[in-house]
Design an enzyme around this catalytic site. Structure first.
Site, PDB file in Angstrom:
ATOM      1  N   SER A 147       0.870  -1.183   0.000  1.00 29.88           N
ATOM      2  CA  SER A 147       0.000   0.000   0.000  1.00 29.88           C
ATOM      3  C   SER A 147       0.900   1.224   0.000  1.00 29.88           C
ATOM      4  CB  SER A 147      -0.874  -0.009   1.261  1.00 29.88           C
ATOM      5  OG  SER A 147      -1.468   1.250   1.485  1.00 29.88           O
ATOM      6  N   TYR A 160      -2.969  -0.958  10.047  1.00 29.51           N
ATOM      7  CA  TYR A 160      -2.775  -1.228   8.618  1.00 29.51           C
ATOM      8  C   TYR A 160      -1.428  -0.692   8.141  1.00 29.51           C
ATOM      9  CZ  TYR A 160      -4.272  -1.660   3.703  1.00 29.51           C
ATOM     10  OH  TYR A 160      -4.387  -2.006   2.383  1.00 29.51           O
TER      11      TYR A 160
END
Length: 256
Positions: A147, A160
């Protein structure tokens, strides 16, 4: 450069979390390039339906496997079955992931544990049984899905961010250990993509405006725009590329 470098005909690819969403798009991209598939999920009916659909659409062989990526022993048993009956994947894509949003001081330990287990620990659980056999064979490709938060941070997504940062460094560590066996390991890090996981953000006018202003391309990405990077990293075209983190983010990580 010959187009054959990108041809995946005769290769076998396993994509985690591939019965829906990004994983399904990535699996279909590999099938379009000629790869046979092992489709993975936890919903047996959905996995079977998607396997039949992909086989029909692309004319490739599609097998299935069902397990929880956070269950180390269960994953090992399921993967042993894949290795023994279907074969050793030439390509492994670690895509399965979840999100949990809360300010740092309000994060519940159970949510921290779930995000780290699903997004980071699962990459180890799934990869090791397969890369051992890839190493024995002397070839393999592992692509881990990261990401933009492997490089950047944003409020309310600390678990995350920690997990995806770990994925990028895990890929580098795997690359360092496995390159001598002709196994390449890399990360693809998407920016903001229109996805089921991001539905609430897409529908939030303020956040939607922030994404478009923060991204030089001035829009959300489409899952199909990740397929090209995956085909490159899964093919012979990237035979000397390992330990890299490729950002597919519309330029987000390139600007202040």
């Amino acid at each position: 450069m010959s187009a054959k470098l990108f041809d995946l005909s005769g290769r076998l690819a396993l994509v985690t979390g591939s019965s829906r969403g990004l994983g399904n798009t990535l699996a279909r991209g590999l099938a379009a390039a000629g790869a046979d598939l092992v489709l993975h999920g936890r919903d047996a009916d959905r996995v079977r339906r998607e396997a039949a659909a992909i086989a029909g659409d692309y004319g490739v062989k599609v097998s299935t496997t069902l397990f929880d990526v956070t269950d180390r022993d269960g994953a090992a048993r399921a993967l042993d079955g894949v290795l023994d009956t279907v074969g050793v994947p030439d390509i492994l894509v670690n895509n399965a992931g979840i999100q949990s949003r809360a300010p740092f001081n309000e994060i519940e330990a159970k949510n921290w544990d779930a995000v780290l287990a699903t997004n980071l620990s699962s990459v180890f659980y799934v990869s090791q049984p397969i890369t051992r056999r890839m190493a024995e064979r002397g070839s393999g490709k592992v692509v881990n899905i990261g990401s933009v938060v492997t490089l950047l941070a944003r409020q309310t997504v600390v678990p995350y961010t920690a997990a995806k940062g770990g994925v990028a460094m895990l890929s580098k560590g795997m690359a360092a250990d496995l390159a001598r066996f002709n196994v390449q390991v890399n990360t693809i890090s998407p920016g903001y993509f229109a996805s089921e996981m991001n539905t609430a953000l897409i529908n939030d006018p303020e956040f939607d405006a922030w994404v478009k202003a923060r991204t030089p391309a001035q829009r959300w990405g489409d899952f199909e725009e990740l397929v090209g990077a995956l085909i490159f990293l899964a093919s012979d075209a990237s035979s000397f590329v390992s330990g890299q983190n490729i950002f597919v983010d519309g330029g987000m990580t390139s600007v202040v």
